[in-house]
Design a protein around this motif. Sequence first.
Motif, mmCIF file in Angstrom:
data_model
loop_
_atom_site.group_PDB
_atom_site.id
_atom_site.type_symbol
_atom_site.label_atom_id
_atom_site.label_comp_id
_atom_site.label_asym_id
_atom_site.label_seq_id
_atom_site.Cartn_x
_atom_site.Cartn_y
_atom_site.Cartn_z
ATOM 1 N N GLY A 57 9.428 5.919 6.571
ATOM 2 C CA GLY A 57 10.547 5.271 5.923
ATOM 3 C C GLY A 57 10.811 5.803 4.531
ATOM 4 O O GLY A 57 11.929 5.734 4.024
ATOM 5 N N SER A 58 9.783 6.338 3.897
ATOM 6 C CA SER A 58 9.920 6.906 2.551
ATOM 7 C C SER A 58 8.891 8.014 2.400
ATOM 8 O O SER A 58 8.017 8.198 3.251
ATOM 9 N N ALA A 59 8.993 8.765 1.319
ATOM 10 C CA ALA A 59 8.054 9.861 1.083
ATOM 11 C C ALA A 59 6.641 9.311 0.919
ATOM 12 O O ALA A 59 6.437 8.200 0.424
ATOM 13 N N GLY A 60 5.675 10.083 1.364
ATOM 14 C CA GLY A 60 4.285 9.645 1.270
ATOM 15 C C GLY A 60 3.358 10.800 0.965
ATOM 16 O O GLY A 60 3.788 11.860 0.495
ATOM 17 N N GLY A 61 2.092 10.613 1.267
ATOM 18 C CA GLY A 61 1.101 11.638 1.011
ATOM 19 C C GLY A 61 0.986 12.614 2.166
ATOM 20 O O GLY A 61 1.908 12.791 2.963
ATOM 21 N N HIS A 114 -1.920 21.327 16.242
ATOM 22 C CA HIS A 114 -1.809 20.403 15.106
ATOM 23 C C HIS A 114 -0.689 20.844 14.171
ATOM 24 O O HIS A 114 -0.208 21.973 14.239
ATOM 25 N N LEU A 115 -0.305 19.914 13.319
ATOM 26 C CA LEU A 115 0.617 20.210 12.228
ATOM 27 C C LEU A 115 0.111 19.489 10.983
ATOM 28 O O LEU A 115 -0.611 18.488 11.078
ATOM 29 N N VAL A 116 0.483 20.006 9.824
ATOM 30 C CA VAL A 116 0.120 19.381 8.551
ATOM 31 C C VAL A 116 1.357 19.355 7.657
ATOM 32 O O VAL A 116 2.002 20.383 7.450
ATOM 33 N N LEU A 164 0.827 -1.210 0.000
ATOM 34 C CA LEU A 164 0.000 0.000 0.000
ATOM 35 C C LEU A 164 0.860 1.258 0.000
ATOM 36 O O LEU A 164 1.884 1.316 0.685
ATOM 37 N N HIS A 165 0.424 2.263 -0.754
ATOM 38 C CA HIS A 165 1.000 3.599 -0.670
ATOM 39 C C HIS A 165 0.025 4.471 0.111
ATOM 40 O O HIS A 165 -1.187 4.416 -0.117
ATOM 41 N N THR A 166 0.530 5.276 1.028
ATOM 42 C CA THR A 166 -0.323 6.166 1.803
ATOM 43 C C THR A 166 -0.531 7.481 1.052
ATOM 44 O O THR A 166 0.423 8.185 0.742
ATOM 45 N N LEU A 167 -1.800 7.784 0.764
ATOM 46 C CA LEU A 167 -2.140 9.059 0.125
ATOM 47 C C LEU A 167 -2.441 10.123 1.167
ATOM 48 O O LEU A 167 -2.227 11.314 0.934
ATOM 49 N N GLY A 168 -2.960 9.687 2.310
ATOM 50 C CA GLY A 168 -3.276 10.615 3.391
ATOM 51 C C GLY A 168 -3.363 9.880 4.715
ATOM 52 O O GLY A 168 -3.849 8.748 4.767
ATOM 53 N N HIS A 169 -2.872 10.489 5.760
ATOM 54 C CA HIS A 169 -2.924 9.895 7.096
ATOM 55 C C HIS A 169 -3.215 11.021 8.082
ATOM 56 O O HIS A 169 -2.399 11.921 8.278
ATOM 57 N N HIS A 170 -4.404 10.980 8.679
ATOM 58 C CA HIS A 170 -4.804 11.983 9.667
ATOM 59 C C HIS A 170 -4.860 11.297 11.030
ATOM 60 O O HIS A 170 -5.596 10.326 11.210
ATOM 61 N N GLU A 171 -4.081 11.821 11.965
ATOM 62 C CA GLU A 171 -3.923 11.168 13.253
ATOM 63 C C GLU A 171 -4.342 12.114 14.378
ATOM 64 O O GLU A 171 -3.925 13.274 14.422
ATOM 65 N N ARG A 172 -5.174 11.610 15.289
ATOM 66 C CA ARG A 172 -5.632 12.397 16.446
ATOM 67 C C ARG A 172 -5.146 11.709 17.723
ATOM 68 O O ARG A 172 -5.464 10.542 17.951
ATOM 69 N N ILE A 199 -5.913 6.945 4.094
ATOM 70 C CA ILE A 199 -6.332 6.858 2.690
ATOM 71 C C ILE A 199 -5.163 6.227 1.944
ATOM 72 O O ILE A 199 -4.050 6.776 1.936
ATOM 73 N N VAL A 200 -5.379 5.058 1.355
ATOM 74 C CA VAL A 200 -4.281 4.307 0.756
ATOM 75 C C VAL A 200 -4.612 3.914 -0.684
ATOM 76 O O VAL A 200 -5.781 3.913 -1.096
#
Length: 315
Positions: free
Chosen positions: A248-252, A297-299, A137-145, A162-163
Amino acid sequence: MPHAPQHAETAVAELDSALRGGPFHVALRAAIAARGLPLQRVQHHLSRYGVKVGVTSLSYWQQGARRPQRPESLRAVRALEEILQLPDESLIRLLAETEDRSREQRSATRSYRALVEASGVLEQLLAELDSPPDGGLHTLGHHERVRIGARRELAGRESHHIVRAHRNGVDRFVAVHHGDPGCVPERMAVHALENCRTGRVRRHHDTGVLVAELLFDTRLRSGDTFLFRYGVEDGTAGVSREYLRGFGSAGGQYALQVRFAATALPVRCHRFTQHSAAAPRSGRQELALSGLHHSVHLVEPRARSGIVGIGWDWE
């Protein structure tokens, strides 16, 4: 008008430089040298302000062997600004910056040791679940609370992913949770919240690592996108002071929100980055706490390889 002696001019120049860049002990030493005061005279002046500090303590402060921390010592630092004819808050500001750097270095050291120790354990736990490095899977978006509780503990977190699959047949995601020092993974719980269900869970007590399978209700084909959400209930460790996420690598896109209990609010919050767990921290930026929701928060529009996180001070 006669010129000041060369050594006096040098002392003043060194003081100006130290007041701009610090650290605290260098600025204090430069200020005492520029005024030409022996430590016994500095002590005498302090006593006239109603502050008692020993000559030995003053010597330690200007050597960097110790830092003023107690309320009486901080009163002495403010008095020293007047005695040594320095701008208001100049030494106090440098003292706070020195403490922040020291705390970050200690925290980074702990994090590095913990990550190195946990890395081998994590590989072992992932192998038990037959999980490849990226899970297909590649991560397109990861929102963490992240929630910080009334005891200042890491109460839990929720992740919305979102993967996109980059191979056929992907039907799961393996989540990793690393608790704070002193946590009890056996008491943590994983909750599948949307478009997934909990599969096998593995825990390692000594490193505080938990890994869990989140099973999809479908098999993805290469190129398919998928959304799912899960949470981890923790609350098993002591006082929490930061939360970080490694890539580990670039993502979304990556968004991190930390929310504090209304009865336990920090005095300062900041974001930071690291190129690796062993690298020094950089990219420090103060974050304002939301008055209504008690959160920061940070984005990251596009996550890069390395570490990003939020830290906070309780006092």
